[in-house]
Structure formats: structure tokens, C-alpha cells
Design a protein around this motif. Structure first.
Motif, PDB file in Angstrom:
ATOM      1  N   LEU A   1       0.845  -1.182   0.000  1.00 57.97           N
ATOM      2  CA  LEU A   1       0.000   0.000   0.000  1.00 57.97           C
ATOM      3  C   LEU A   1       0.887   1.240   0.000  1.00 57.97           C
ATOM      4  CD1 LEU A   1      -2.652  -1.023   2.700  1.00 57.97           C
ATOM      5  CD2 LEU A   1      -2.611  -1.575   0.260  1.00 57.97           C
ATOM      6  N   VAL A   2       0.488   2.253  -0.762  1.00 52.78           N
ATOM      7  CA  VAL A   2       1.239   3.503  -0.842  1.00 52.78           C
ATOM      8  C   VAL A   2       0.298   4.659  -0.571  1.00 52.78           C
ATOM      9  CG1 VAL A   2       2.709   4.971  -2.273  1.00 52.78           C
ATOM     10  CG2 VAL A   2       2.788   2.489  -2.557  1.00 52.78           C
ATOM     11  N   SER A   3       0.666   5.515   0.378  1.00 46.80           N
ATOM     12  CA  SER A   3      -0.146   6.680   0.698  1.00 46.80           C
ATOM     13  C   SER A   3      -0.124   7.678  -0.448  1.00 46.80           C
ATOM     14  CB  SER A   3       0.384   7.346   1.971  1.00 46.80           C
ATOM     15  OG  SER A   3      -0.242   8.611   2.167  1.00 46.80           O
ATOM     16  N   SER A   4      -1.287   8.099  -0.888  1.00 49.10           N
ATOM     17  CA  SER A   4      -1.376   9.090  -1.961  1.00 49.10           C
ATOM     18  C   SER A   4      -0.920  10.466  -1.495  1.00 49.10           C
ATOM     19  CB  SER A   4      -2.808   9.169  -2.493  1.00 49.10           C
ATOM     20  OG  SER A   4      -3.698   9.544  -1.455  1.00 49.10           O
ATOM     21  N   LYS A   5      -0.893  10.682  -0.179  1.00 51.66           N
ATOM     22  CA  LYS A   5      -0.513  11.998   0.360  1.00 51.66           C
ATOM     23  C   LYS A   5       0.984  12.085   0.645  1.00 51.66           C
ATOM     24  CE  LYS A   5      -5.023  12.898   2.485  1.00 51.66           C
ATOM     25  NZ  LYS A   5      -5.748  13.192   3.749  1.00 51.66           N
ATOM     26  N   THR A   6       1.541  11.041   1.247  1.00 52.80           N
ATOM     27  CA  THR A   6       2.939  11.108   1.680  1.00 52.80           C
ATOM     28  C   THR A   6       3.884  10.252   0.837  1.00 52.80           C
ATOM     29  OG1 THR A   6       2.739   9.272   3.240  1.00 52.80           O
ATOM     30  CG2 THR A   6       2.125  11.480   4.040  1.00 52.80           C
ATOM     31  N   GLY A   7       3.338   9.299   0.088  1.00 58.89           N
ATOM     32  CA  GLY A   7       4.177   8.374  -0.674  1.00 58.89           C
ATOM     33  C   GLY A   7       4.764   7.272   0.181  1.00 58.89           C
ATOM     34  N   LYS A   8       4.430   7.236   1.458  1.00 64.07           N
ATOM     35  CA  LYS A   8       4.955   6.217   2.367  1.00 64.07           C
ATOM     36  C   LYS A   8       4.323   4.867   2.057  1.00 64.07           C
ATOM     37  CE  LYS A   8       5.654   5.185   7.265  1.00 64.07           C
ATOM     38  NZ  LYS A   8       5.408   5.639   8.666  1.00 64.07           N
ATOM     39  N   MET A   9       5.159   3.830   2.066  1.00 62.83           N
ATOM     40  CA  MET A   9       4.680   2.485   1.753  1.00 62.83           C
ATOM     41  C   MET A   9       4.401   1.688   3.022  1.00 62.83           C
ATOM     42  SD  MET A   9       6.843   1.187  -1.543  1.00 62.83           S
ATOM     43  CE  MET A   9       8.397   1.234  -0.663  1.00 62.83           C
ATOM     44  N   LEU A  10       3.449   0.787   2.928  1.00 60.89           N
ATOM     45  CA  LEU A  10       3.108  -0.112   4.018  1.00 60.89           C
ATOM     46  C   LEU A  10       2.909  -1.510   3.452  1.00 60.89           C
ATOM     47  CD1 LEU A  10       2.236  -0.577   7.021  1.00 60.89           C
ATOM     48  CD2 LEU A  10      -0.109  -0.116   6.253  1.00 60.89           C
ATOM     49  N   LEU A  11       3.599  -2.493   4.015  1.00 58.35           N
ATOM     50  CA  LEU A  11       3.408  -3.885   3.626  1.00 58.35           C
ATOM     51  C   LEU A  11       2.402  -4.524   4.572  1.00 58.35           C
ATOM     52  CD1 LEU A  11       7.074  -5.061   2.940  1.00 58.35           C
ATOM     53  CD2 LEU A  11       5.324  -4.471   1.258  1.00 58.35           C
ATOM     54  N   ILE A  12       1.378  -5.178   4.008  1.00 58.89           N
ATOM     55  CA  ILE A  12       0.353  -5.813   4.820  1.00 58.89           C
ATOM     56  C   ILE A  12       0.374  -7.325   4.626  1.00 58.89           C
ATOM     57  CG2 ILE A  12      -1.099  -3.755   4.750  1.00 58.89           C
ATOM     58  CD1 ILE A  12      -2.871  -5.254   2.678  1.00 58.89           C
ATOM     59  N   ASP A  13      -0.338  -8.033   5.480  1.00 63.27           N
ATOM     60  CA  ASP A  13      -0.540  -9.490   5.398  1.00 63.27           C
ATOM     61  C   ASP A  13       0.757 -10.282   5.278  1.00 63.27           C
ATOM     62  OD1 ASP A  13      -3.244  -9.082   5.560  1.00 63.27           O
ATOM     63  OD2 ASP A  13      -3.623  -9.292   3.422  1.00 63.27           O
ATOM     64  N   PRO A  14       1.685 -10.118   6.223  1.00 58.17           N
ATOM     65  CA  PRO A  14       2.919 -10.915   6.162  1.00 58.17           C
ATOM     66  C   PRO A  14       2.633 -12.400   6.307  1.00 58.17           C
ATOM     67  CG  PRO A  14       2.724  -9.839   8.298  1.00 58.17           C
ATOM     68  CD  PRO A  14       1.625  -9.274   7.425  1.00 58.17           C
ATOM     69  N   ALA A  15       3.441 -13.224   5.640  1.00 62.11           N
ATOM     70  CA  ALA A  15       3.294 -14.681   5.714  1.00 62.11           C
ATOM     71  C   ALA A  15       4.678 -15.312   5.713  1.00 62.11           C
ATOM     72  CB  ALA A  15       2.462 -15.189   4.544  1.00 62.11           C
ATOM     73  N   PRO A  16       5.456 -15.076   6.784  1.00 63.33           N
ATOM     74  CA  PRO A  16       6.855 -15.520   6.783  1.00 63.33           C
ATOM     75  C   PRO A  16       7.070 -16.949   7.257  1.00 63.33           C
ATOM     76  CG  PRO A  16       6.415 -14.272   8.766  1.00 63.33           C
ATOM     77  CD  PRO A  16       5.119 -14.308   7.987  1.00 63.33           C
ATOM     78  N   ASP A  17       6.049 -17.794   7.131  1.00 60.41           N
ATOM     79  CA  ASP A  17       6.170 -19.146   7.657  1.00 60.41           C
ATOM     80  C   ASP A  17       6.024 -20.176   6.544  1.00 60.41           C
ATOM     81  OD1 ASP A  17       3.551 -18.510   7.203  1.00 60.41           O
ATOM     82  OD2 ASP A  17       2.764 -19.626   8.904  1.00 60.41           O
TER      83      ASP A  17
END
Length: 218
Positions: free
Chosen positions: A85-101
């Protein structure tokens, strides 16, 4: 980076061969599709899954690349485009739904491979397909294999500018292996969740594994 040849063979067994064994019990079309040494995909012939995997596993340089592995505690496990996900206002990215197993290979190479499943293979376009894909009379598979221009541009940017900052040369070459393997791994769920797309998912995996192999001179 360590070269974990035993680990990569376990990875191949679990995520490719075991997943195929489970999937063909449910899909008769898939069971027929895997039988030939070569397979036609959208009019072009490729080595079929067991043929290409035999070539990969017999090539020492290729297996060394796949086995070259750096472990990391900072692993997401599912860096598909839908999970960025990328914020349209700040450009900051967020990774969701991790599955490291359950990946056997948790490291930056796997995360980049997962990203290539999206950007290189067009996984989201494939996954949202609406047409049933069937085996042709000659055992071939034809389906809508498409990506957007943005995907193509992003894929090039990641491969040329981002991956070299975080991956070894071997891990960069192995990205397409993981992208192809992830489509085969997906089959054990695809045959139940949306069997219409089973053959398209399989064909994409086979095609990508062939393209991974073609990176090397033979």
C-alpha cells in the motif's frame, strides 16, 4: 551467503513436486498436462515441468545459485503487489498481510521472488481471470497472459535498480526460479478455490521456470 544444497532440494520437493502430486489427484486436466516432455503454451513450446526441473537440478551452477541463501529475520513472505500500500498523500509504503512461515527459505531472495511473481508474471491479472482454461486436443494450454505497462515498468525498475542493492548476483538470477515455483506451489489451493484457472497457473509456472533456465548459457 551460504550455499545450502540440501535445503534447496527440500524446497523443490515440498513446493514443486509434492504440490504437483497433491494437485493432480484433484485435477484430471492437470494430470494430463504434466505427462508430456514438452508442452505448448500460447502457441510456443516449452520444456514441461519434469523436463525443465530435471535440467535445472542437473546443472551445478544453477543449483548453486538457487542454493545461495542469506537468512533474515526481516522477512515478509508475501510481497505481492496487492500487499503493498502507498499513501497518496505522503508516498509512504506499508506492507500488509505478512506470511513468513512454511517457506523453508526465509530470506530477501524469496521476498524478491514473490514480488517477481506479481511484476514479471502478472499474477494479479492471472488470478482475476474469468475464463475457464482447458487443455487443447493436442495437450497444449492457451490463456490470456497479460500485464499492464505499469507492471512492466516496475518490473524493470526492481530488477535493474532495487534488487542489486539487496541481493547477491546469485539471488538476483534466482528470482525467476522462485516466481515460477510459486505458481506451481499455488496449484494445491487453486484446484479447490478456482479450478477454472488451474491450467493457466500451471502454464505460467512452467513458462517462468523455462525463462529462468534460459538466463544461463547452455
Amino acid at each position: 551467503a551460504v550455499v545450502d544444497r540440501d535445503g534447496v532440494r527440500k524446497y523443490i520437493q515440498k513446493h514443486i513436486f509434492d504440490c504437483l502430486d497433491q494437485s493432480v489427484l484433484v485435477s484430471d486436466d492437470l494430470a494430463r498436462a504434466i505427462m508430456s516432455e514438452q508442452i505448448s503454451i500460447n502457441g510456443k513450446y516449452y520444456d514441461n515441468i519434469y523436463t525443465i526441473m530435471d535440467k535445472i537440478m542437473r546443472d551445478d551452477k544453477i543449483m548453486k545459485d538457487i542454493a545461495s541463501y542469506r537468512s533474515s529475520g526481516a522477512v515478509h513472505g508475501d510481497v505481492a503487489i496487492d500487499n503493498i500500500l502507498v499513501s497518496s498523500k505522503t508516498g509512504k509504503m506499508l506492507l500488509i498481510d505478512p506470511a513468513p512461515d512454511e517457506n523453508i527459505r526465509n530470506g530477501p531472495g524469496f521476498d524478491f521472488g514473490k514480488n517477481m511473481q506479481s511484476l514479471y508474471c502478472g499474477y494479479e491479472f492471472l488470478f482475476r481471470g474469468t475464463e475457464k482454461v482447458e487443455l487443447s486436443s493436442d495437450g497444449g494450454i492457451s490463456f490470456s497472459d497479460k500485464k499492464s505497462l505499469k507492471y512492466t515498468q516496475l518490473c524493470e525498475y526492481v530488477r535493474v535498480h532495487i534488487a542489486p542493492k539487496y541481493l547477491t548476483k546469485a539471488e538476483q538470477r534466482a528470482m525467476l526460479f522462485h516466481a515460477g515455483a510459486l505458481h506451481i506451489r499455488r496449484l494445491k489451493h487453486q484446484v479447490y478455490q478456482d479450478p477454472r484457472l488451474t491450467l493457466a497457473m500451471y502454464a505460467t509456472g512452467v513458462k517462468t521456470l523455462n525463462e529462468f533456465y534460459d538466463q544461463y548459457s547452455h
